[in-house]
Design an enzyme around this catalytic site. Structure first.
Site, PDB file in Angstrom:
ATOM      1  CG  ASP A 183      -2.037   1.020   1.113  1.00  0.00           C
ATOM      2  OD1 ASP A 183      -2.588   1.423   2.163  1.00  0.00           O
ATOM      3  OD2 ASP A 183      -2.343   1.452  -0.019  1.00  0.00           O
ATOM      4  CE  LYS A 204      -0.695   3.522  -4.013  1.00  0.00           C
ATOM      5  NZ  LYS A 204      -0.734   2.727  -2.752  1.00  0.00           N
ATOM      6  CG  ASP A 219      -5.363  -0.118  -1.326  1.00  0.00           C
ATOM      7  OD1 ASP A 219      -5.235   0.961  -0.725  1.00  0.00           O
ATOM      8  OD2 ASP A 219      -6.436  -0.464  -1.873  1.00  0.00           O
ATOM      9  CG  ASN A 220      -4.329   2.229  -3.646  1.00  0.00           C
ATOM     10  OD1 ASN A 220      -3.494   2.168  -2.748  1.00  0.00           O
ATOM     11  ND2 ASN A 220      -5.537   2.751  -3.460  1.00  0.00           N
ATOM     12  CD  GLU A 251      -8.336   4.853  -0.348  1.00  0.00           C
ATOM     13  OE1 GLU A 251      -8.612   3.805  -0.934  1.00  0.00           O
ATOM     14  OE2 GLU A 251      -7.192   5.310  -0.314  1.00  0.00           O
TER      15      GLU A 251
HETATM   16  C1  LIG Z   1       8.533   2.226   3.053  1.00  0.00           C
HETATM   17  C2  LIG Z   1       7.895   3.112   2.052  1.00  0.00           C
HETATM   18  C3  LIG Z   1       6.661   3.659   2.284  1.00  0.00           C
HETATM   19  C4  LIG Z   1       6.107   4.507   1.331  1.00  0.00           C
HETATM   20  C5  LIG Z   1       4.805   5.080   1.587  1.00  0.00           C
HETATM   21  N1  LIG Z   1       4.325   5.290   2.802  1.00  0.00           N
HETATM   22  N2  LIG Z   1       3.095   5.784   2.669  1.00  0.00           N
HETATM   23  C6  LIG Z   1       2.830   5.853   1.360  1.00  0.00           C
HETATM   24  C7  LIG Z   1       1.539   6.309   0.784  1.00  0.00           C
HETATM   25  C8  LIG Z   1       1.250   5.549  -0.511  1.00  0.00           C
HETATM   26  N3  LIG Z   1      -0.182   5.480  -0.806  1.00  0.00           N
HETATM   27  C9  LIG Z   1      -0.695   6.245  -1.779  1.00  0.00           C
HETATM   28  O1  LIG Z   1       0.003   7.033  -2.410  1.00  0.00           O
HETATM   29  C10 LIG Z   1      -2.167   6.170  -2.036  1.00  0.00           C
HETATM   30  C11 LIG Z   1      -2.762   7.156  -2.812  1.00  0.00           C
HETATM   31  C12 LIG Z   1      -4.146   7.153  -3.069  1.00  0.00           C
HETATM   32  C13 LIG Z   1      -4.778   8.203  -3.903  1.00  0.00           C
HETATM   33  C14 LIG Z   1      -4.322   9.518  -3.817  1.00  0.00           C
HETATM   34  C15 LIG Z   1      -4.934  10.504  -4.596  1.00  0.00           C
HETATM   35  C16 LIG Z   1      -5.997  10.169  -5.438  1.00  0.00           C
HETATM   36  F1  LIG Z   1      -6.603  11.126  -6.164  1.00  0.00           F
HETATM   37  C17 LIG Z   1      -6.450   8.863  -5.510  1.00  0.00           C
HETATM   38  C18 LIG Z   1      -5.835   7.874  -4.748  1.00  0.00           C
HETATM   39  C19 LIG Z   1      -4.941   6.121  -2.519  1.00  0.00           C
HETATM   40  C20 LIG Z   1      -4.343   5.133  -1.741  1.00  0.00           C
HETATM   41  O2  LIG Z   1      -5.093   4.124  -1.200  1.00  0.00           O
HETATM   42  C21 LIG Z   1      -2.972   5.134  -1.506  1.00  0.00           C
HETATM   43  O3  LIG Z   1      -2.438   4.108  -0.776  1.00  0.00           O
HETATM   44  N4  LIG Z   1       3.888   5.413   0.658  1.00  0.00           N
HETATM   45  C22 LIG Z   1       6.830   4.758   0.182  1.00  0.00           C
HETATM   46  C23 LIG Z   1       8.082   4.169   0.016  1.00  0.00           C
HETATM   47  N5  LIG Z   1       8.602   3.376   0.927  1.00  0.00           N
HETATM   48 MG   LIG Z   2      -3.905   2.536  -0.586  1.00  0.00          MG
END
Ligand SMILES: Cc1cc(-c2n[nH]c(CCNC(=O)c3cc(-c4ccc(F)cc4)cc(O)c3O)n2)ccn1
Ligand SMILES: [Mg+2]
Length: 214
Positions: free
Chosen positions: A141, A144, A169-170, A199
């Site tokens: 998650d 991406k 996810d996603n 979500e």
């Molecule tokens: C250890 C490590 C950890 C990371 C890291 N940690 N936390 C994340 C967050 C990542 N999640 C997302 O970007 C995400 C985006 C959307 C979204 C956004 C905007 C929209 F319009 C539509 C959908 C929806 C979701 O459900 C998502 O999960 N990356 C990165 C690298 N290394």
């Molecule tokens: Mg997500």
């Protein structure tokens, strides 16, 4: 210097959720995201699919890539068997600081190890840092464009075993096309798509469950 959205989400949890009650923390975050401010938690609809797969796997050792505010960490950790643990990786220190407090409020901090840093650096250190042999369950998650390289890294580091379940996810929104193509075409995975919605919205999204065949 006002507050950030994760900080406002944490404030809602500390104000409205019952300390030591993971379900009330989950419900408070869902209410905040639906009625106050959207945030990128896996959410309630995809969360139920996550719950059912975690319960089916009943993992002793789970890995989460992308903690954000700790919502899915709480969903996973509350379902772990006694002695089970969830290692969760977060890149952003501000997210990690909020997540630690959300996880503590839910009372499941003893089952969780939150590690700060980029997944690509931390995954090769899992065995030496945490004495992990293999993971029973992995929730992807995070960024991406890291799903595919990190899945391959988990394979190369010998962190997957026959039957390990990867749940991503996603896979539709924002989308992970290269990852999907890989797990759906590789003879080393048995993959299935769970259609859902982004979500707290009506936009299509879904989870991809991929069993590593060894
Ligand atoms: C250890 C490590 C950890 C990371 C890291 N940690 N936390 C994340 C967050 C990542 N999640 C997302 O970007 C995400 C985006 C959307 C979204 C956004 C905007 C929209 F319009 C539509 C959908 C929806 C979701 O459900 C998502 O999960 N990356 C990165 C690298 N290394
Ligand atoms: Mg997500």
């Amino acid at each position: 210097t006002g507050s950030t959205r994760p900080q406002r989400l944490l404030r809602a949890v500390q104000k409205k959720a019952t300390q030591g009650d993971p379900q009330s923390v989950i419900a408070t975050i869902d209410d905040f995201c639906r009625h106050s401010e959207w945030a990128m938690n896996v959410g309630d609809e995809k969360g139920l699919i996550l719950d059912s797969i975690v319960s089916e796997v009943n993992p002793s050792t789970a890995l989460e890539l992308g903690t954000y505010c700790g919502y899915s960490t709480v969903r996973i950790a509350r379902l772990l068997p006694p002695g089970g643990r969830c290692i969760t990786l977060e890149f952003n220190p501000a997210y990690a600081a909020v997540a630690r407090q959300v996880i503590a409020w839910a009372g499941i901090q003893d089952k969780v190890q939150l590690v700060e840093g980029p997944s690509g650096d931390l995954i090769p250190q899992m065995k030496e840092l945490f004495g992990v042999q293999t993971f029973d369950f992995v929730f992807l998650d995070h960024w991406k464009d890291r799903y595919l390289p990190d899945a391959k890294l988990l394979e190369e580091c010998g962190l997957l075993r026959e039957g390990t379940v990867l749940l991503a996810d996603n896979v539709i929104c924002p989308g992970t096309p290269e990852y999907l193509q890989y797990v759906r075409n590789s003879p080393r995975y048995e993959s299935r798509y769970f259609k859902s919605h982004l979500e707290y919205t009506k936009v299509e999204d879904g989870l991809e469950k991929s069993v590593f065949l060894g």
